[in-house]
Design a protein around this motif. Structure first.
Motif, PDB file in Angstrom:
ATOM      1  N   ARG A   6     -18.741  13.104  28.961  1.00  0.00           N
ATOM      2  CA  ARG A   6     -19.241  12.319  30.091  1.00  0.00           C
ATOM      3  C   ARG A   6     -19.807  10.977  29.633  1.00  0.00           C
ATOM      4  NH1 ARG A   6     -19.906  14.786  34.937  1.00  0.00           N
ATOM      5  NH2 ARG A   6     -21.611  13.384  35.417  1.00  0.00           N
ATOM      6  N   SER A   7     -20.244  10.858  28.383  1.00  0.00           N
ATOM      7  CA  SER A   7     -20.832   9.620  27.889  1.00  0.00           C
ATOM      8  C   SER A   7     -20.230   9.253  26.539  1.00  0.00           C
ATOM      9  CB  SER A   7     -22.351   9.764  27.755  1.00  0.00           C
ATOM     10  OG  SER A   7     -22.942  10.022  28.993  1.00  0.00           O
ATOM     11  N   PRO A   8     -19.172   8.447  26.516  1.00  0.00           N
ATOM     12  CA  PRO A   8     -18.565   8.046  25.241  1.00  0.00           C
ATOM     13  C   PRO A   8     -19.435   7.004  24.534  1.00  0.00           C
ATOM     14  CG  PRO A   8     -17.501   6.911  27.054  1.00  0.00           C
ATOM     15  CD  PRO A   8     -18.483   7.876  27.665  1.00  0.00           C
ATOM     16  N   TRP A   9     -19.109   6.728  23.288  1.00  0.00           N
ATOM     17  CA  TRP A   9     -19.809   5.673  22.552  1.00  0.00           C
ATOM     18  C   TRP A   9     -19.602   4.343  23.265  1.00  0.00           C
ATOM     19  CZ3 TRP A   9     -23.076   7.777  19.581  1.00  0.00           C
ATOM     20  CH2 TRP A   9     -22.780   8.846  18.765  1.00  0.00           C
ATOM     21  N   CYS A  10     -20.614   3.491  23.233  1.00  0.00           N
ATOM     22  CA  CYS A  10     -20.495   2.153  23.826  1.00  0.00           C
ATOM     23  C   CYS A  10     -19.567   1.310  22.965  1.00  0.00           C
ATOM     24  CB  CYS A  10     -21.867   1.467  23.906  1.00  0.00           C
ATOM     25  SG  CYS A  10     -23.033   2.253  25.036  1.00  0.00           S
ATOM     26  N   GLY A  11     -18.614   0.650  23.580  1.00  0.00           N
ATOM     27  CA  GLY A  11     -17.724  -0.251  22.873  1.00  0.00           C
ATOM     28  C   GLY A  11     -18.198  -1.686  23.011  1.00  0.00           C
ATOM     29  N   ALA A  12     -17.814  -2.518  22.073  1.00  0.00           N
ATOM     30  CA  ALA A  12     -18.238  -3.918  22.092  1.00  0.00           C
ATOM     31  C   ALA A  12     -17.776  -4.635  23.359  1.00  0.00           C
ATOM     32  CB  ALA A  12     -17.708  -4.643  20.856  1.00  0.00           C
ATOM     33  N   ALA A  13     -16.634  -4.213  23.911  1.00  0.00           N
ATOM     34  CA  ALA A  13     -16.106  -4.873  25.109  1.00  0.00           C
ATOM     35  C   ALA A  13     -16.998  -4.669  26.331  1.00  0.00           C
ATOM     36  CB  ALA A  13     -14.697  -4.367  25.414  1.00  0.00           C
ATOM     37  N   SER A  14     -17.794  -3.600  26.340  1.00  0.00           N
ATOM     38  CA  SER A  14     -18.648  -3.337  27.507  1.00  0.00           C
ATOM     39  C   SER A  14     -20.098  -3.755  27.295  1.00  0.00           C
ATOM     40  CB  SER A  14     -18.598  -1.847  27.872  1.00  0.00           C
ATOM     41  OG  SER A  14     -19.174  -1.072  26.843  1.00  0.00           O
ATOM     42  N   LEU A  15     -20.419  -4.367  26.153  1.00  0.00           N
ATOM     43  CA  LEU A  15     -21.804  -4.742  25.859  1.00  0.00           C
ATOM     44  C   LEU A  15     -21.985  -6.251  25.773  1.00  0.00           C
ATOM     45  CD1 LEU A  15     -22.578  -2.199  23.000  1.00  0.00           C
ATOM     46  CD2 LEU A  15     -23.426  -2.090  25.343  1.00  0.00           C
ATOM     47  N   SER A  16     -23.181  -6.700  26.125  1.00  0.00           N
ATOM     48  CA  SER A  16     -23.595  -8.071  25.819  1.00  0.00           C
ATOM     49  C   SER A  16     -24.881  -7.968  25.011  1.00  0.00           C
ATOM     50  CB  SER A  16     -23.829  -8.880  27.101  1.00  0.00           C
ATOM     51  OG  SER A  16     -24.924  -8.353  27.828  1.00  0.00           O
ATOM     52  N   VAL A  17     -25.184  -8.997  24.229  1.00  0.00           N
ATOM     53  CA  VAL A  17     -26.378  -8.972  23.385  1.00  0.00           C
ATOM     54  C   VAL A  17     -27.085 -10.320  23.463  1.00  0.00           C
ATOM     55  CG1 VAL A  17     -25.101  -9.612  21.285  1.00  0.00           C
ATOM     56  CG2 VAL A  17     -27.276  -8.410  21.082  1.00  0.00           C
ATOM     57  N   THR A  18     -28.408 -10.281  23.561  1.00  0.00           N
ATOM     58  CA  THR A  18     -29.234 -11.491  23.560  1.00  0.00           C
ATOM     59  C   THR A  18     -30.409 -11.270  22.615  1.00  0.00           C
ATOM     60  OG1 THR A  18     -30.507 -10.698  25.459  1.00  0.00           O
ATOM     61  CG2 THR A  18     -28.654 -12.158  25.931  1.00  0.00           C
ATOM     62  N   VAL A  19     -31.032 -12.360  22.207  1.00  0.00           N
ATOM     63  CA  VAL A  19     -32.208 -12.297  21.341  1.00  0.00           C
ATOM     64  C   VAL A  19     -33.434 -12.608  22.185  1.00  0.00           C
ATOM     65  CG1 VAL A  19     -33.357 -13.262  19.313  1.00  0.00           C
ATOM     66  CG2 VAL A  19     -30.870 -13.066  19.345  1.00  0.00           C
ATOM     67  N   ALA A  20     -34.472 -11.791  22.042  1.00  0.00           N
ATOM     68  CA  ALA A  20     -35.730 -12.010  22.756  1.00  0.00           C
ATOM     69  C   ALA A  20     -36.871 -11.763  21.787  1.00  0.00           C
ATOM     70  CB  ALA A  20     -35.841 -11.050  23.945  1.00  0.00           C
ATOM     71  N   GLY A  21     -38.055 -12.142  22.207  1.00  0.00           N
ATOM     72  CA  GLY A  21     -39.229 -11.777  21.436  1.00  0.00           C
ATOM     73  C   GLY A  21     -39.449 -10.286  21.568  1.00  0.00           C
ATOM     74  N   ARG A  22     -40.344  -9.779  20.786  1.00  0.00           N
ATOM     75  CA  ARG A  22     -40.632  -8.338  20.818  1.00  0.00           C
ATOM     76  C   ARG A  22     -41.037  -7.924  22.222  1.00  0.00           C
ATOM     77  NH1 ARG A  22     -41.336  -4.536  16.789  1.00  0.00           N
ATOM     78  NH2 ARG A  22     -42.893  -2.964  17.281  1.00  0.00           N
TER      79      ARG A  22
END
Length: 190
Positions: A42-58
């Motif tokens: 029901r929950s496969p590994w997340c693939g890079a195509a479905s993710l976005s990434v940003t940098v934030a402070g802690r």
């Protein structure tokens, strides 16, 4: 008689696994001594195509001042599931500095003081990874470069995601740096 007991144990374990899977629960199987787990169907590994990434402070705060010669800054990489299905993240991503889309230097040092839980991300939800960025001293032979991003490869994938950094945030460093400038913790819920 011992074989009959073993057979009953195997049948009982299989029945529990099937009942859990049929009820729709998200479970993971842990291999002793390893940091890998297997998500349910029901929950496969997340693939890079479905993710976005940003940098934030802690903890989502504004970015702190850049690191100085005396210390490091703590940042968070925020990973968002942009897909339409839930997926699982678990483990330590590979993080490197990048300049104009070109990763360089050694990968981040994995900080294993905190365990690596399986984090299920529903569509639109976020997870985070804490980073410690250190300033480095230049070796004698240095090809200077100014990092403008972080290259991030999430566990169980090979394609890199890019998280931009503000212009001049880390100043200039060496492309052939041999000591890790980044420490990375495991993916955590946000």
């Amino acid at each position: 008689m011992p074989q009959l007991t073993l057979l009953r144990t195997v049948i009982a374990a299989a029945a529990v696994a099937l009942t859990t899977a049929a009820s729709g629960c998200s479970t993971s199987l842990q291999t002793a001594g390893a940091d890998r787990s297997v998500p349910t169907l029901r929950s496969p590994w997340c693939g890079a195509a479905s993710l976005s990434v940003t940098v934030a402070g802690r903890d989502g705060a504004a970015l702190p001042s850049p690191p100085t010669d005396e210390g490091a800054v703590l940042l968070a990489l925020v990973l968002t599931n942009e897909g339409d299905r839930s997926c699982v993240l678990q483990g330590w991503p590979t993080v490197r500095l990048a300049s104009h889309g070109d990763p360089f230097g050694p990968p981040a040092l994995e900080i294993r003081a905190v365990p690596a839980p399986a984090v299920t991300l529903r569509s639109g939800k976020e997870a985070q990874v804490y980073l410690a960025l250190h300033s480095g001293s230049a070796p004698v032979r240095c090809r200077p470069v100014e990092p403008d991003a972080l290259s991030v490869v999430v566990p169980h994938t090979v394609r890199a995601l890019t998280a931009g950094l503000p212009t001049g945030y880390l100043g200039s460093t060496c492309r052939s740096e041999t000591a890790p400038l980044i420490g990375v913790q495991a993916v955590l819920p946000r």
